[in-house]
Design an enzyme around this catalytic site. Structure first.
Site, PDB file in Angstrom:
ATOM      1  N   ASP A 212      33.339  22.015  74.670  1.00 44.99           N
ATOM      2  CA  ASP A 212      32.369  21.793  75.686  1.00 44.99           C
ATOM      3  C   ASP A 212      31.050  21.478  75.589  1.00 44.99           C
ATOM      4  OD1 ASP A 212      32.670  21.934  78.733  1.00 44.99           O
ATOM      5  OD2 ASP A 212      31.235  23.736  78.598  1.00 44.99           O
ATOM      6  N   GLU A 261      39.619  25.517  56.600  1.00 46.51           N
ATOM      7  CA  GLU A 261      40.310  26.719  55.930  1.00 46.51           C
ATOM      8  C   GLU A 261      41.816  26.536  56.189  1.00 46.51           C
ATOM      9  OE1 GLU A 261      38.229  30.206  57.524  1.00 46.51           O
ATOM     10  OE2 GLU A 261      36.333  29.767  56.658  1.00 46.51           O
TER      11      GLU A 261
HETATM   12  C1  NOJ Z   1      31.841  20.355  81.092  1.00 43.60           C
HETATM   13  C2  NOJ Z   1      33.231  20.541  81.660  1.00 43.60           C
HETATM   14  O1  NOJ Z   1      34.118  19.675  81.444  1.00 43.60           O
HETATM   15  C3  NOJ Z   1      32.715  20.912  83.012  1.00 43.60           C
HETATM   16  O2  NOJ Z   1      34.062  21.050  83.763  1.00 43.60           O
HETATM   17  C4  NOJ Z   1      31.902  22.170  82.980  1.00 43.60           C
HETATM   18  O3  NOJ Z   1      31.443  22.437  84.358  1.00 43.60           O
HETATM   19  C5  NOJ Z   1      30.572  21.914  82.108  1.00 43.60           C
HETATM   20  N1  NOJ Z   1      30.998  21.389  80.832  1.00 43.60           N
HETATM   21  C6  NOJ Z   1      29.967  23.039  81.933  1.00 43.60           C
HETATM   22  O4  NOJ Z   1      30.784  23.881  81.214  1.00 43.60           O
END
Ligand code: NOJ
Length: 556
Positions: A212, A261
């Site tokens: 993310d 790993e």
């Molecule tokens: C991207 C994620 O896909 C989204 O749903 C989220 O709100 C933001 N990153 C923050 O983590």
């Protein structure tokens, strides 16, 4: 390694290059314990459905303990399961059931920020300015006589200010919601802890990670901080204080060593909203290995746009040594069946058009549901015939439309609350799935689902579609079955169609996809339709290619 590792020795280390990955938003997939929130047992029970669908991997959006300030992307503990949706034992059973069915498991990892309930953040709040506990996050002195004003005027991605005061003249940075304090990736404990998390889940048999906000982790916050930094803007080059800085790749090189790993090496895909030409850096084999390409998702259903996007992204994939990824929908955007049914606005991306339609309350007279669904089926066959891996979002195999009619008091997305009147948020694509036309909550749960399902979900229910050979669900199943037989190479050759609204391409093994982006029938050159007819997104008699349709052939 943990006893629960289930990694057969014969796994192809390149399994991910052309995989079809199905994204599960766990809280909206299937609820078995009757609390209105989907859970891990629910996912386990639906593994036969996923197997029949024919996906290669399942990617789970966050399932970690969370107050759900941002749908689980606010993580309290990176190495546990949210008690609202299960236990670690449930996770192990789910992983084993998926693996036994031949389906890999990818989990979301959220390294840019924790939640404000994470033990580290609580410790930081209880520790003085300048302490080691505060250094794991990004604290700065406020401005004004007593630090009563934020360090900068930055606006967070979800709207509202990007800093929150903690009462002693200091403020912490959150580029998303206040409940999501940004971690400090210059702190070695942060590095060590995430390596521990990568190993924790890899030891439990996880095959890969979706990373993310990969493009936001490295920050240059040397004082004085620039006041003009726009957090909503994607920078062209790597000199923004937050987004897409070159140093971010040092982190991923470190992660790659950990992922390697394991045998086979664990995969990773970057969620990086960066300029297209900067994407290959995230996808190289010394880094995460793959990066999301969101270009199709922003594009109109338009032949020229699709062609340019495919050509460019195949080139970029070659450059990085990775395979391209293709995405039409996910949990952050308006579902593509809906986007494709809205009037075109030349000034806006397809996603913006969808978002504005939602903000206007989802006026039915602007949405051509049938056309949107038809184009979505055609776009899906187009996507699935491309070299590279396709990321599908739960419910798109049912042809689901976005849910526009959610009342304000039922909305959950922080973007809705933080940008009043500007962004309606993402709840409309996160409504729990309809499994049964006649069941309670359409078979999702015995209880009231955490987001309301509209009455029209009944006609999209999986059980109805299962019994209908012409359904979108059966189209996806047929396409994925054929794809496994046909997916042998990563090349594509464009074919002349004699019409600029029709795209055709052939894979070296003879697999041909033809897509008519026009709304009317088009006569296509005979040589294109020679060979064995495989599949069409709507009934096709072989004479003319109907509007908004894709068709597959196999030539010698
Ligand atoms: C991207 C994620 O896909 C989204 O749903 C989220 O709100 C933001 N990153 C923050 O983590």
């Amino acid at each position: 390694m943990n006893d629960s590792v289930q990694t057969p020795l014969n796994i192809d280390p390149d399994w991910w290059r052309q995989a079809v990955v199905y994204q599960i938003y766990p809280r909206s997939f299937s609820d078995q314990d009757g609390n209105g929130i989907g859970d891990l047992v629910g996912i386990t029970l639906k593994v036969p459905y996923l197997k029949e669908l024919g996906v290669d991997a399942a990617w789970l959006s966050p399932f970690y303990p969370s107050a759900l300030a941002d749908g689980g992307y606010d993580v309290d503990d990176y190495r546990d399961v949210d008690p609202k949706i299960g236990t670690l034992e449930d996770f192990d059973v789910m992983a084993k059931t998926l693996h036994d069915a031949g389906i890999k498991l990818i989990v979301d990892i959220v390294p840019n920020h924790s939640s404000d309930r994470h033990e580290w953040f609580i410790e930081a709040l209880n520790s003085p300015k300048g302490s080691a506990a505060r250094d794991r996050y990004i604290f700065r002195d406020g401005t004004g006589t007593n630090g009563e004003n934020p360090p900068t005027d930055w606006v967070s991605v979800f709207g509202g200010r990007a800093w929150e005061p903690v009462g002693d003249g200091q403020w912490y940075l959150h580029i998303f919601a206040p409940e999501q304090p940004d971690l400090n990736w210059e702190n070695s404990e942060v590095h060590e802890d995430f390596k521990k998390t990568l190993r924790f889940w890899s030891d439990r048999g996880v095959d890969g990670f979706r990373v993310d906000v990969a493009h936001g982790m490295a920050k240059d916050l040397t004082e004085p901080l620039p006041s003009e930094a726009q957090l909503q803007e994607i920078p062209k080059e790597g000199n923004h204080p937050i987004w897409d800085r070159d140093e971010v790749h040092n982190i991923f090189e470190e992660w790659r060593e950990v992922l390697n790993e394991y045998a086979p090496p664990r995969t990773a895909v970057a969620e990086a909203w960066v300029e297209t030409h900067r994407r290959p850096a995230y996808a190289r084999s010394t880094g995460l290995g793959q990066a999301f390409n969101f270009d199709l998702l922003s594009s109109r259903f338009n032949a020229q746009e699709f062609r340019d996007i495919v050509a460019l992204n195949l080139e970029l994939a070659k450059k990085s040594g990775s395979s391209s990824t293709w995405v039409l929908s996910n949990h952050d955007v308006v579902r593509h069946a809906t986007r494709y049914g809205l009037p075109i606005d030349a000034e806006k991306t397809n996603e913006q058009v969808g978002r504005e339609w939602l903000l206007a309350g989802g006026p039915e007279d602007q949405l051509d549901r049938e056309l949107g669904a038809r184009r979505a089926r055609a776009a899906t066959l187009f996507e699935l015939a491309l070299p590279g891996s396709a990321y599908l979002y739960q419910g798109e195999e049912l042809g689901l439309h976005e849910v526009a009619d959610i009342s304000d008091d039922q909305r959950q997305d922080p973007t809705f609350f933080r940008s009043p009147g500007i962004n309606i948020g993402r709840d409309g694509c996160r409504v729990p799935l309809p499994w049964e036309a006649l069941g309670d909550a359409f078979g999702f749960s015995d209880a009231k689902p955490h987001l309301p399902q509209p009455h029209w979900f009944a006609q999209y229910a999986a059980d109805i579609q299962d019994a209908d050979p012409t359904s979108t669900l059966n189209l996806y199943r047929a396409a994925l079955r054929l794809r496994t037989e046909l997916q042998t190479d990563e090349e594509l050759e464009w074919l002349e169609t004699g019409n600029d609204k029709v795209l055709a391409f052939r894979r070296p093994n003879g697999w041909v996809n033809i897509t008519n982006f026009a709304t009317f029938d088009v006569k296509i050159p005979e040589e294109l339709t020679e060979g064995e007819f495989l599949l069409a997104s709507v009934p096709f008699d072989g004479e003319k290619l109907p509007g908004s349709t894709s068709v597959w052939f196999k030539q010698d």
